[in-house]
Structures are given as structure tokens and as C-alpha cells.
Enzyme design. Sequence first.
Site, PDB file in Angstrom:
ATOM      1  N   ARG A  60     -15.809  28.870  73.253  1.00 25.04           N
ATOM      2  CA  ARG A  60     -15.701  30.254  72.768  1.00 25.04           C
ATOM      3  C   ARG A  60     -17.057  30.888  72.507  1.00 25.04           C
ATOM      4  NH1 ARG A  60     -11.979  28.735  68.479  1.00 25.04           N
ATOM      5  NH2 ARG A  60     -12.485  26.686  69.322  1.00 25.04           N
ATOM      6  N   GLU A  97     -14.889  13.863  63.236  1.00 31.89           N
ATOM      7  CA  GLU A  97     -14.135  13.190  62.180  1.00 31.89           C
ATOM      8  C   GLU A  97     -13.837  11.752  62.622  1.00 31.89           C
ATOM      9  OE1 GLU A  97     -10.851  15.557  61.078  1.00 31.89           O
ATOM     10  OE2 GLU A  97     -10.244  14.195  59.463  1.00 31.89           O
TER      11      GLU A  97
HETATM   12  P1  AMP Z   1     -17.940  22.295  63.415  1.00 32.48           P
HETATM   13  O1  AMP Z   1     -18.793  21.395  64.261  1.00 32.48           O
HETATM   14  O2  AMP Z   1     -17.088  21.567  62.417  1.00 32.48           O
HETATM   15  O3  AMP Z   1     -18.732  23.421  62.775  1.00 32.48           O
HETATM   16  O4  AMP Z   1     -16.878  22.920  64.381  1.00 32.48           O
HETATM   17  C1  AMP Z   1     -17.299  23.858  65.195  1.00 32.48           C
HETATM   18  C2  AMP Z   1     -16.536  23.950  66.499  1.00 32.48           C
HETATM   19  O5  AMP Z   1     -15.147  23.719  66.379  1.00 32.48           O
HETATM   20  C3  AMP Z   1     -16.734  25.348  66.924  1.00 32.48           C
HETATM   21  O6  AMP Z   1     -17.025  25.347  68.294  1.00 32.48           O
HETATM   22  C4  AMP Z   1     -15.444  26.023  66.575  1.00 32.48           C
HETATM   23  O7  AMP Z   1     -15.095  26.885  67.599  1.00 32.48           O
HETATM   24  C5  AMP Z   1     -14.421  24.927  66.405  1.00 32.48           C
HETATM   25  N1  AMP Z   1     -13.671  25.013  65.139  1.00 32.48           N
HETATM   26  C6  AMP Z   1     -13.815  24.236  64.055  1.00 32.48           C
HETATM   27  N2  AMP Z   1     -12.939  24.535  63.096  1.00 32.48           N
HETATM   28  C7  AMP Z   1     -12.233  25.570  63.564  1.00 32.48           C
HETATM   29  C8  AMP Z   1     -11.158  26.363  63.029  1.00 32.48           C
HETATM   30  N3  AMP Z   1     -10.636  26.153  61.802  1.00 32.48           N
HETATM   31  N4  AMP Z   1     -10.664  27.347  63.795  1.00 32.48           N
HETATM   32  C9  AMP Z   1     -11.168  27.573  65.033  1.00 32.48           C
HETATM   33  N5  AMP Z   1     -12.166  26.872  65.585  1.00 32.48           N
HETATM   34  C10 AMP Z   1     -12.688  25.874  64.867  1.00 32.48           C
END
Ligand code: AMP
Length: 172
Positions: A60, A97
Amino acid sequence: MSIDRIAAAIRDIPDFPKPGIIYKDITPLLKDPELFRETIRALAGRCTEKPDYIAGIEARGFIIGAPLALELGCGFVPVRKKGKLPYDTVEQSYSLEYGTASIEIHQDAVKPGDKVLIIDDVLATGGTAAAAVELLKKINAEIIGINFLLELSFLVGRDKLREMKVDSLITV
Ligand code: AMP
């Protein structure tokens, strides 16, 4: 320009992709051409320094980053999941995770010292963006910021992006 209208077009999908996660679905926003344009203009308006390139994080970050690059008049370079880019790449692993994942960028995506703005849709735990920072550092980019459409502040992803200029259009 209404940030509230943009925020209202992002819908919560509970328990996707697994129980306990509230997924932020931007598809209602993307299918409204005026709101999508407003979103890109609002993101562009928050950029204080013109980058040479936007580095969009799959997938995205591509959807947001490519029109933002056109709006800012800069180039776009993709940060992709491992194994997708055809030319020589550099790689960065990061923790999920459960287990690990890797992202890659073309080794010649930017020249040393080029100014790069990293873009993704959602800042959650910050692991993905932090890995993108390491990747860009490996090819000696000058990272001028990391911008998101939406920040989930309760997951304190910013803590993984210390020293970086982090900006989000919407924070929840
Ligand atoms: P993070 O590495 O945990 O910051 O996760 C980031 C990636 O996962 C990004 O590319 C986001 O698009 C996706 N992502 C994580 N959590 C969500 C959520 N609650 N809703 C939508 N996309 C998420």
C-alpha cells in the site's frame, strides 16, 4: 480539505487478518477519486523538503507513494518483499510476531546522498518502516523523513524510528 472526511473513509475491519487485530482498510478512500486526490495533496502539503525519490513500501506504500511522487515532482522507488525485484538488490530482515521477514531494494535505486522520503499507509509497530530505514541506509540514501497516511499511536511505532522525522496525516 477535510482530514475528518479522509479519516471517515478508512474503515475498521475487526479480527482481520487474525483475531484481535483491527485492520485499517483504505479501499473506501481509494475508490473515491476526490478524496484520494485530497489525501495525496494533503500528504504533499506536509512535505517541508522536496525529496529526490519516494521509497514506497509494498504494497500500500506503492498506492500512496506513486501519486505522491507525481504530486511532488520526484521519482518513485519500490521497497519490495524478498524475491520480487529483478536486478541486484540489498536486503534487510526484520522481526514479525512469529518469525522474520525480509524486504529488498535495488542496489542502484538511488545514488549515495539522494534525498529519500519513505512512505507507507499505516504505522503500526514500526518494524517494517525501521527495516526500510536500514535498507535505505545500506545504499547511502539521505532519509529526509518517513510519512504515513495513518498512525496507530497506541502501538508506539515511533519508538523504533528515533532520530527520524516521522509524520502522519491521521493519528488514532
Ligand atoms: P508494522 O511493521 O507493525 O508497523 O506494520 C506495518 C505494515 O503492516 C504496514 O505495511 C501496514 O500497512 C500493515 N499494517 C499493520 N497493522 C495494520 C492495521 N491494523 N491495519 C492495516 N494495515 C496494517
